[in-house]
Design an enzyme around this catalytic site. Structure first.
Site, mmCIF file in Angstrom:
data_model
loop_
_atom_site.group_PDB
_atom_site.id
_atom_site.type_symbol
_atom_site.label_atom_id
_atom_site.label_comp_id
_atom_site.label_asym_id
_atom_site.label_seq_id
_atom_site.Cartn_x
_atom_site.Cartn_y
_atom_site.Cartn_z
ATOM 1 N N SER A 34 0.860 -1.187 0.000
ATOM 2 C CA SER A 34 0.000 0.000 0.000
ATOM 3 C C SER A 34 0.890 1.229 0.000
ATOM 4 O O SER A 34 2.058 1.163 0.416
ATOM 5 C CB SER A 34 -0.886 0.003 1.254
ATOM 6 O OG SER A 34 -1.456 1.281 1.477
ATOM 7 N N TYR B 258 -1.351 -1.263 10.536
ATOM 8 C CA TYR B 258 -1.528 -1.495 9.100
ATOM 9 C C TYR B 258 -0.350 -0.935 8.321
ATOM 10 O O TYR B 258 0.222 -1.615 7.450
ATOM 11 C CB TYR B 258 -2.830 -0.838 8.638
ATOM 12 C CG TYR B 258 -3.057 -0.883 7.144
ATOM 13 C CD1 TYR B 258 -3.528 -2.037 6.540
ATOM 14 C CD2 TYR B 258 -2.788 0.227 6.345
ATOM 15 C CE1 TYR B 258 -3.737 -2.084 5.163
ATOM 16 C CE2 TYR B 258 -2.985 0.189 4.982
ATOM 17 C CZ TYR B 258 -3.465 -0.963 4.388
ATOM 18 O OH TYR B 258 -3.658 -1.012 3.031
#
Length: 275
Positions: A142, A155
C-alpha cells in the site's frame, strides 16, 4: 483484453472482492486459470461462478499457512501447475483517534494476515516454482507502506514489512527464475476504509470516510480517482512475460500520490473544468 496469460495458472488470496476480484477477473480474461482464496464464501462462490471453469474457490484464512498450502496444492492438482502467486489478502485493523488511544489489540491479527500470509504464500509458491521453471509472485502492499502518515499504525507497519520482504525474497529467489514484485495501491475506493471504522456509528464512520476520501483526492496529482481495474492492470503486467526482467520492484499505483503534492490549479483552469 487478449491472451497475455494464456496457459498460466494463478492463485489469488483475498480474491472474492475489491482489488482481488478485479485481478481474478482480469487474469481469467487474459487466458489464465485461477484458484481463489478468501474468507467470504458467498462472494467467492459468486465470483467463481461468473468465471466458469477457469476459476476455483476455497474458503481460507490467509493468516493460516496451512490453509494457504491448500490453495497451492489445488492449483497443481486441478489445473496442473502454478505460474503466478498473488498475495493480495489484507486487513486494515481498527482505526483510532491517535496512537495514544491505540491498544494494539488487533496487532497479531493484522500481522498474521498482512505479513505472515504474504511470507508464507511466497514461500509455498516458490517451493513449487523453483522446481518447475520459475514463476511470478506478486505481493500487495500500500502507499501506506511507502509513505509515512498518521493513523492505522499497525496497518502501515505491516505494509512496509511487505515491501522489505518482497525485495529480500526477490534477491534470494532470483537464482530459480522466480520473480517477486510488489504493488502499492493508493486512493483506490474499496471497503477497507469502511471496515477500519467499523466500531464507529454509521453516521460518524460515513463522515470519516468522506473526509479521508476528500483528503486523498486533494493529495493526488492525477485528477481522476483510481479503480481496482488499474491495480489489476499492474498485476497482469507483473504476471506476464513483459516483466520477465523485473524483480524486487515496488510499483505505486496511486495517481502520483507518493511522487509529491499536486500543483495548485489555476483559477482559470478550475473555472473551465481543466486540471
Amino acid at each position: 483484453m487478449g491472451n497475455e496469460l494464456a496457459g498460466k495458472i494463478a492463485v489469488v488470496t483475498g480474491g472474492a472482492s475489491g482489488l482481488g476480484s478485479a485481478m481474478v477477473e482480469r487474469f481469467v480474461a487474459e487466458g489464465a486459470r485461477v484458484v481463489v482464496g478468501d474468507i467470504d464464501a458467498e462472494k467467492g462462490q459468486a465470483l467463481a461462478a461468473r468465471c466458469g471453469a477457469a476459476a476455483l474457490f476455497r474458503v481460507i484464512d490467509a493468516g493460516d499457512p496451512g490453509r494457504l498450502e491448500q490453495l497451492v496444492d489445488l492449483a497443481v492438482q486441478e489445473f496442473g501447475g502454478l505460474h503466478i502467486m498473488c498475495n493480495n489478502a489484507g486487513i486494515s485493523g481498527k482505526m483510532h483517534k491517535s496512537i495514544l488511544d491505540d491498544d494494539f489489540a488487533d496487532f497479531q491479527h493484522v500481522m498474521s494476515v498482512n505479513v505472515l500470509g504474504v511470507m508464507a504464500g511466497t514461500r509455498l509458491a516458490a517451493r513449487h516454482m523453483a522446481d518447475n521453471g520459475g514463476g511470478s509472485i506478486i505481493n500487495l502492499s500500500s502507499v501506506g507502506g511507502v509513505q509515512a502518515g498518521g493513523g492505522v499504525m499497525t496497518y502501515r507497519a505491516s505494509k512496509a514489512a511487505v515491501i522489505h520482504f518482497t525485495k529480500s525474497a526477490a534477491i534470494e529467489l532470483a537464482r530459480y527464475d522466480v520473480r517477486v514484485n510488489c504493488i502499492a495501491p493508493g486512493n483506490i475506493p474499496t471497503d477497507l476504509l469502511a471496515k477500519a471504522s467499523g466500531t464507529m456509528s454509521p453516521e460518524k464512520a460515513g463522515r470519516l470516510t468522506r473526509a479521508m476520501r476528500d483528503m486523498m483526492n486533494r493529495d493526488r496529482p492525477l485528477p481522476r480517482e483510481g479503480t481496482p481495474e488499474d491495480v489489476a492492470e499492474a498485476a497482469v503486467y507483473f504476471a506476464g512475460d513483459r516483466s520477465r526482467y523485473l524483480t524486487g520492484t515496488v510499483l505505486a499505483v496511486d495517481g502520483g500520490t507518493t511522487a509529491g503534492k499536486p500543483v495548485m490549479r489555476r483559477s482559470t483552469d478550475a473555472a473551465d473544468g481543466k486540471p
